[in-house]
Design an enzyme around this catalytic site. Structure first.
Site, short mmCIF file in Angstrom:
data_model
loop_
_atom_site.label_atom_id
_atom_site.label_comp_id
_atom_site.label_asym_id
_atom_site.label_seq_id
_atom_site.Cartn_x
_atom_site.Cartn_y
_atom_site.Cartn_z
N GLY A 108 0.84 -1.20 0.00
CA GLY A 108 0.00 0.00 0.00
C GLY A 108 0.87 1.25 0.00
N ASP A 134 -8.38 0.04 1.01
CA ASP A 134 -8.73 1.47 1.07
C ASP A 134 -8.78 2.09 -0.33
OD1 ASP A 134 -8.44 1.01 3.79
OD2 ASP A 134 -6.40 1.80 3.86
#
Ligand code: F6P
Length: 369
Positions: A108, A134
């Site tokens: 990420g 996310d």
């Protein structure tokens, strides 16, 4: 440690999500079968580099690796805490001592920032693949894991709706997303939410209460579904919100205090179930396409890039640019916000914009009309 075969390292860093094993499988298959590379799976990302802990991964009998297609989590383990930069020299040395010719990180934006620094300092041949429920990695429309998490939340919302309707209750459902509202927005629209609260658009308790009242007056509906992103902090300067177990609890409390009509409320914080489970088809395709492309880049000797998904295809972008632009937030003027508003969903105190065709809009003449 030098061999005639090129050696590719792969690891997963940051919070886990569905699709990581699928990406690992694709990398191993393409690297070994198409290019004859050796692949080392580094355990627990930078910690594995630091401790020189790695396992050989091979595609001989991909049958054995097929199980990876369906498996959530990551067989390599991950870390999303720790003082990696404080041990930069040991981590950097790990890359060289393990004899790596290239390294692919499935990570990420938090990890990417750190890894980018290490790669530059350590002169690594480094590539990245974005993953996170996310969906906030810059310069890619999708990260691995997001689609499955959206489906998990939609499934949860549908289960909550039936109990909410049976008892005439209002549910405040909190979903993950850190500082971004992508997961709340996508799953809220797909899962039939009446109210979606995201960090990118200010909302008010008054606006929420008015909307609940409207549902009653217009449709006679006493139940409702409020989806709130974990990062959707209240606009009101209310220091009290910190004392609540979660943002969902805070909103529930505020509604009870301010609603002119009595409302029976329940809170459901979905938590880590959003990160688990087998990857859905879209994440499997994304993981396969991204894994494949990252291996092609390594074989071509192109480094310092992240594989990304833009406008329906796999492309590559400079990691330095990704890092400079992270995190990627929901654009409050995006078609999805407009779609939610068109469906009568309260998404905060923001007027609905007129529809503008994004492709025609690129033509300045038409936009100017
Ligand atoms: O970044 C992924 C994510 O699941 C966020 O949505 C969430 O805020 C965070 O990780 C939770 O982290 P942890 O697993 O450390 O509790």
């Amino acid at each position: 440690m030098s061999t005639s075969r090129k050696r590719l390292g792969v690891f997963t860093s940051g919070g886990d999500c569905p699709g990581l094993n699928t990406a690992i499988r694709a990398i191993v298959a393409h690297a070994t079968l198409s290019y004859g590379w050796e692949v080392l799976g580094i355990l627990h990302a930078t910690q594995g580099l630091m401790e020189r802990k790695a396992i050989p991964l091979n595609a001989e009998g991909l049958g054995g690796m097929d199980v990876l297609l369906n498996m959530g989590g990551t067989i390599l383990g991950a870390i999303n805490k720790g003082d990696t930069l404080g041990h930069a020299d040991e981590v950097i040395a790990g890359y060289h001592e393990l004899g790596l010719d290239a390294l692919i990180a499935i990570c990420g934006d938090g990890s990417l920032k750190i890894l980018h620094q290490l790669a530059q300092k350590g002169n690594w041949n480094f590539l990245a693949i974005p993953k996170t429920i996310d969906n906030d990695v810059a310069l890619t429309d999708r990260a691995i894991g997001f689609d499955t998490a959206v489906n998990t939340v939609v499934e949860a919302l549908s289960r909550i709706t039936s109990t909410a309707a049976s008892h005439d209750r209002v549910f405040v459902v909190e979903v993950m997303g850190r500082t971004a509202g992508h997961l709340a927005l996508y799953s809220g629209i797909a899962g039939g939410a009446d109210i979606i609260l995201i960090p990118e658009i200010p909302y008010s308790i008054e606006g929420i209460c008015q909307h609940l009242q409207k549902l009653r007056d217009r449709w006679g509906r006493k139940f409702a579904l409020i989806v709130v992103a974990e990062g959707a902090k209240p606009l009101e300067q209310d220091a009290n919100h910190c004392h609540h177990a979660s943002i969902a609890h805070y909103i529930a409390d505020k509604i009870v205090q301010h609603s002119p009509i009595p409302i029976e409320l329940r809170v459901s914080v979905l938590g880590h179930i959003q990160r688990g489970g087998a990857p859905m088809a879209m994440d499997r395709l994304l993981a396969a396409g991204m894994g494949n492309t990252a291996v092609d880049l390594a074989a071509q000797g192109t480094f310092g890039r992240m594989v990304a998904w833009q406008a329906g295809q796999v492309v590559t972008v400079p990691i330095a640019e990704v890092v400079a632009k992270c995190p990627r937030h929901v654009d409050p003027d995006s078609f999805l916000i407009r779609t939610a508003q068109g469906l009568g969903i309260y998404v905060g105190d923001k007027p609905m914009l007129p529809y503008v065709d994004p492709i025609l809009c690129r033509n300045e003449v038409i936009c100017a009309i």
